[in-house]
Scaffold this active site. Structure first.
Site, PDB file in Angstrom:
ATOM      1  N   LYS A 171      35.659  56.794  47.999  1.00 58.33           N
ATOM      2  CA  LYS A 171      36.836  57.751  47.554  1.00 58.33           C
ATOM      3  C   LYS A 171      37.635  57.949  48.881  1.00 58.33           C
ATOM      4  CE  LYS A 171      36.719  58.141  43.196  1.00 58.33           C
ATOM      5  NZ  LYS A 171      37.902  57.575  42.195  1.00 58.33           N
ATOM      6  N   ARG A 205      48.569  45.379  44.992  1.00 59.99           N
ATOM      7  CA  ARG A 205      49.182  44.145  45.328  1.00 59.99           C
ATOM      8  C   ARG A 205      49.860  43.484  44.184  1.00 59.99           C
ATOM      9  NH1 ARG A 205      45.248  39.907  46.808  1.00 59.99           N
ATOM     10  NH2 ARG A 205      45.511  39.321  44.793  1.00 59.99           N
ATOM     11  N   VAL A 264      46.993  52.633  32.948  1.00 60.46           N
ATOM     12  CA  VAL A 264      45.784  53.273  33.304  1.00 60.46           C
ATOM     13  C   VAL A 264      44.455  52.510  33.409  1.00 60.46           C
ATOM     14  CG1 VAL A 264      44.506  55.328  32.555  1.00 60.46           C
ATOM     15  CG2 VAL A 264      47.126  55.423  32.135  1.00 60.46           C
ATOM     16  N   TYR A 271      29.853  56.749  46.762  1.00 60.76           N
ATOM     17  CA  TYR A 271      30.898  57.539  46.164  1.00 60.76           C
ATOM     18  C   TYR A 271      31.934  58.196  47.194  1.00 60.76           C
ATOM     19  CZ  TYR A 271      33.338  59.921  42.551  1.00 60.76           C
ATOM     20  OH  TYR A 271      34.156  60.457  41.796  1.00 60.76           O
TER      21      TYR A 271
END
Ligand code: ZN
Length: 656
Positions: A557, A520, A413, A553
């Site tokens: 996103k 990647r 995470v 922002y």
């Protein structure tokens, strides 16, 4: 070895069971005596039953308790005279024995008594201590083990040739003790297994154990078999793709995802590079009850299929001689040793894998010292097999019922120290995953202290730090199955006409660019996931419904969402599922202080509560809600779903 007896500590315990708790914990504190649930202790106490009658009870360690942490509830009270009568029977099957132990307890809620309870009962001393001390098994796992024990202790100990624990061992010990014990008897040595000490006083019994084990250690020193040198091992760069591939092979064999933990200590590296590794590592465990954790032998090299065929032939050879029919356990290794990877322990959970490496850390000392003493000789394959397939040992492993959904899986995470990221860490841990938490905040490293968690300080915009973090994740747990791309920043309201180039670039870099690098780098690992890889992108309501003043922002996103769609297309063939969440108005995160909330609510002419629930369902959305949806999307319920975009916003009329 030194006595850990401490007068101040001991004062806290005033009764006999209390003293038993205390000296049991003292034994448990020394890993050279017992490891992870090994060993057992007892005390014989006369007490009044509900009718006011005096009854002699044996309080013996309950199965599944660890001496280091045992407390009063860990001891099971069993009627002593009944146990002594049982010891006189000619035979008693395992199920009958367990039934007798349980049926003769005076406390219905107590744990199942140790399988060595009858043995404890037959020894005529108030306190009985039993350990699998390293020094004792070092000397007895040796061609001349028995002679050496006689040489060290003379007739102060009763020596018992190896037989499997359980009723037959108890009966044999009772008989030999009755024949051989005398005034000066201090203990009993069970060849290839361990040692008993006893006395009518708790401290005396404990300190006899210490002094007898100390004599064994002194003997090893005198024989030049004590000092070990682990220096000079070559450091080998870990190959994380090989580890992930190994994890997949092992997990497929077991039938569920497994945790692989690489231990690169000097000891493990030096042992794995020894020229005689193929001989000394292939003898068997130091004491038979290790087998349920470690299997009989570690795997050498990298071929799981070779190990499987060796295990199958081991099973077929020895199952023939077993009393009842046996079903083969999974044939996968629990330890891998080779020159390239070093030492890897394997378990259903990170905790289990750590137990395996702790056991082998001690086993290496035992093997190498026994080698210096003339040659390490473990028990025969048949003896180890009988222990591995003993129903009562298998029962220990089955304890605990069904496992949580993500047991054996590994999740990474980002932005894990606060808000949604932190909630994801908590939820994934609760559902059984081992979790690697990345955050730029240094305190992430100390978020939790538990075997299935590592926190790594990492700037997601630094490629070297990303690579290093992924390497650490694989060394800790063996691979990656779930990645939650949560790290992001919200720079505060700003119109395009006032946009600073640096701010724009910074937002793009954190919210978008960093994720490309991370994706990647994790790709080969997700591809090697035993079940299937999963990626969750943290989008935003601003993707389908942008607002003025949040250009950087919203654009970052939106691009991230497009990146998710393309990832889903490219990786679907590798069974990697990629889904996006669009949360909105999650106010229990770092950026929303009470002050900011009040200002925003005022701006809309609303109360804070109305502002927080400004959605169709009139519900407040919390980090925890988002985290639960992340886990659900990673669960098998969504195993046929990829490239989905799911709002978690309480319903927004602009999105609908
Ligand atoms: Zn034992």
């Amino acid at each position: 070895m030194k006595s850990l007896w401490n007068e101040e500590e001991a004062k806290q315990y005033t009764d006999e069971l209390g003293m038993r708790v205390y000296t049991s914990q003292l034994l448990g504190r020394d890993t050279n005596l017992v490891l992870h649930g090994g060993g057992n202790t007892s005390v014989k106490i006369t007490e009044k039953n509900i009718l006011g009658e005096d009854v002699d009870m044996l309080y013996v360690k309950g199965s599944g308790w660890d001496l280091e942490t045992i407390d009063r509830p860990g001891f099971s009270p069993v009627k002593l005279d009944h146990l002594i009568k049982l010891a006189n029977l000619k035979s008693l099957s395992d199920p009958q024995m367990v039934n007798e132990l349980r049926a003769n307890m005076s406390l219905a809620s107590a744990p199942t008594p140790s399988v060595e309870a009858i043995l404890h009962a037959t020894l005529p001393f108030k306190f009985v201590d039993h350990t699998h001390a390293d020094a004792i098994v070092t000397i007895t796992n040796n061609e001349k083990g028995k002679e050496r024990i006689q040489e060290i202790y003379g007739d102060r100990v009763v020596i018992i040739d190896y037989i499997m624990p359980g009723f037959d061992l108890a009966r044999l010990c009772a008989k030999q003790f009755a024949e051989q014990a005398h005034e000066k008897t201090e203990g009993m040595i069970l060849l290839n297994h361990g040692i008993f000490s006893f006395a009518d006083d708790a401290r005396e019994s404990y300190e006899r154990m210490i002094s007898m084990v100390n004599e064994a250690e002194e003997y090893l020193k005198r024989e030049g078999a004590w000092d070990l040198d682990f220096s000079g091992a070559a450091a080998t760069p870990p190959n994380i793709e090989s580890i992930a591939k190994l994890r997949k092979d092992v997990s497929v064999t077991v039938g569920k995802p497994m945790i692989l933990s690489t231990v690169s200590s000097d000891k493990m590296m030096s042992f794995s590079q020894r020229n005689d590794l193929a001989t000394i590592s292939q003898q068997g465990p130091a004491t038979p009850d290790h087998v349920i954790r470690t299997k009989r032998l570690p795997m050498l090299g990298t071929s799981v299929s070779n190990y499987i065929s060796q295990y199958e032939s081991y099973f077929q050879t020895y199952a023939k001689n077993a009393r009842d029919e046996k079903t083969m356990l999974d044939p996968a290794p629990r330890m891998v040793i080779n020159k390239e990877l070093g030492f890897i322990s394997i378990g259903k959970t990170a905790k289990d894998a750590n137990i395996v490496s702790d056991i082998y850390d001690h086993t290496i000392d035992v093997i190498l010292r026994a080698e210096k003493l003339g040659g390490y000789r473990a028990l025969s394959g048949q003896d180890i097999f009988d222990m591995e397939y003993w129903d009562l040992e298998q029962a220990k492993l089955r304890k605990g019922g069904s496992s949580p959904e993500f047991t054996g899986e590994v999740a990474l995470v980002t932005g894990a120290y606060s808000g949604i990221g932190k909630a994801c860490v908590e939820d994934l841990l609760a559902k059984g995953a081992a979790v690697v938490a990345l955050d730029i905040t240094p305190e992430v490293t100390t978020m939790y202290s538990r075997a299935d968690f590592i926190g790594l300080e990492c700037d997601v915009n630094d490629e070297a730090q990303i690579k290093n973090s992924i390497k650490k994740a694989v060394l800790a747990f063996g691979g990656l199955d779930i990645v939650v791309l949560n790290a992001g920043m919200f720079p505060g309201g700003c119109q395009i006409k006032e946009m600073e180039t640096d701010v724009w670039k910074k937002v793009m870099s954190v919210n978008l660019d960093a994720n490309v690098v991370l994706l990647r780098e994790v790709y080969p690992l997700l591809k090697a996931s035993p079940k299937y890889g999963r990626v969750i992108f943290m989008g935003s309501k601003n993707v389908p419904a942008p607002g003025p003043g949040a250009a950087a922002y919203s654009a970052s996103k939106a691009a991230l969402t497009q990146l998710a769609r393309i990832t889903a297309l490219e990786w679907g063939g590798d069974a990697i599922r990629v889904n996006t969440l669009h949360p909105d108005a999650v106010f229990d995160t770092g950026i929303w202080t009470e002050e900011v909330l009040q200002a925003r609510a005022k701006h809309y002419g609303m109360s804070v509560q109305d502002y927080k629930t400004k959605n169709i369902l009139k519900t407040e959305i919390k980090s925890k809600d988002v985290a639960e949806l992340v886990s659900t999307l990673c669960s098998s319920s969504f195993s046929k779903t990829t490239a989905a975009q799911i709002p978690i916003d309480g319903g927004n009329d602009r999105v609908i």
